[in-house]
Scaffold this motif. Structure first.
Motif, mmCIF file in Angstrom:
data_model
loop_
_atom_site.group_PDB
_atom_site.id
_atom_site.type_symbol
_atom_site.label_atom_id
_atom_site.label_comp_id
_atom_site.label_asym_id
_atom_site.label_seq_id
_atom_site.Cartn_x
_atom_site.Cartn_y
_atom_site.Cartn_z
ATOM 1 N N ARG A 80 0.817 -1.221 0.000
ATOM 2 C CA ARG A 80 0.000 0.000 0.000
ATOM 3 C C ARG A 80 0.849 1.270 0.000
ATOM 4 O O ARG A 80 0.531 2.232 -0.680
ATOM 5 C CB ARG A 80 -0.933 0.004 1.202
ATOM 6 N N ASP A 81 1.924 1.262 0.766
ATOM 7 C CA ASP A 81 2.743 2.466 0.893
ATOM 8 C C ASP A 81 3.682 2.697 -0.287
ATOM 9 O O ASP A 81 4.003 3.830 -0.605
ATOM 10 C CB ASP A 81 3.584 2.415 2.171
ATOM 11 N N LYS A 82 4.158 1.630 -0.891
ATOM 12 C CA LYS A 82 5.207 1.781 -1.895
ATOM 13 C C LYS A 82 4.792 1.471 -3.330
ATOM 14 O O LYS A 82 5.399 1.970 -4.258
ATOM 15 C CB LYS A 82 6.395 0.865 -1.558
ATOM 16 N N LEU A 83 3.786 0.625 -3.521
ATOM 17 C CA LEU A 83 3.524 0.143 -4.872
ATOM 18 C C LEU A 83 2.127 0.396 -5.419
ATOM 19 O O LEU A 83 1.952 0.483 -6.619
ATOM 20 C CB LEU A 83 3.807 -1.365 -4.951
ATOM 21 N N SER A 84 1.142 0.459 -4.559
ATOM 22 C CA SER A 84 -0.216 0.602 -5.079
ATOM 23 C C SER A 84 -0.446 2.024 -5.577
ATOM 24 O O SER A 84 0.304 2.941 -5.261
ATOM 25 C CB SER A 84 -1.248 0.258 -3.999
ATOM 26 N N ASP A 85 -1.511 2.205 -6.333
ATOM 27 C CA ASP A 85 -1.810 3.550 -6.806
ATOM 28 C C ASP A 85 -2.833 4.236 -5.899
ATOM 29 O O ASP A 85 -3.387 5.265 -6.238
ATOM 30 C CB ASP A 85 -2.295 3.522 -8.260
ATOM 31 N N GLU A 86 -3.066 3.670 -4.704
ATOM 32 C CA GLU A 86 -4.046 4.219 -3.763
ATOM 33 C C GLU A 86 -3.713 5.633 -3.294
ATOM 34 O O GLU A 86 -4.459 6.558 -3.510
ATOM 35 C CB GLU A 86 -4.134 3.341 -2.518
#
Length: 108
Positions: free
Chosen positions: A52-58
């Motif tokens: 969630r912190d490094k890879l998702s586009d959230e």
């Protein structure tokens, strides 16, 4: 994971603990009486947090580790076109599978 292979994951940071520094600051009897403990983070929570912190586009648009995200998508989906990769983000499932099979955790 085999504890003997921890160095392969953490590289040059393996074995760098604060114990030598603490031993220099306190005498032997104080050190022997000390209570020590370890806090271990749930590995599943850590994996989700990393995604969630490094890879998702959230939140961040995956900006933290965009090159790794592109590498994951490329390897997992078989995409080689850089322009196409720039538009795509890895799913959590792709990230988890890639982490499991990534070369830095494979046997030599």
């Amino acid at each position: 994971m085999d504890p003997a292979k921890i160095h392969r994951v953490h590289g040059g940071l393996s074995g760098r603990h604060r114990i030598p520094t603490i031993k220099q600051r306190f005498n032997v009897s104080t050190f022997r009486q000390a209570f020590s403990f370890t806090v271990v983070r749930n590995p599943w929570t850590r994996l989700v947090s990393a995604y969630r912190d490094k890879l998702s586009d959230e939140k961040s648009g995956g900006a933290g580790k965009r090159s790794i995200g592109m590498k994951i998508v490329g390897e997992m989906r078989g995409i080689k076109d850089k322009e196409e990769l720039r538009k795509l983000y890895p799913t959590f499932t792709e990230f988890a599978k890639w982490t499991r099979q990534a070369s830095w955790v494979r046997e030599p």
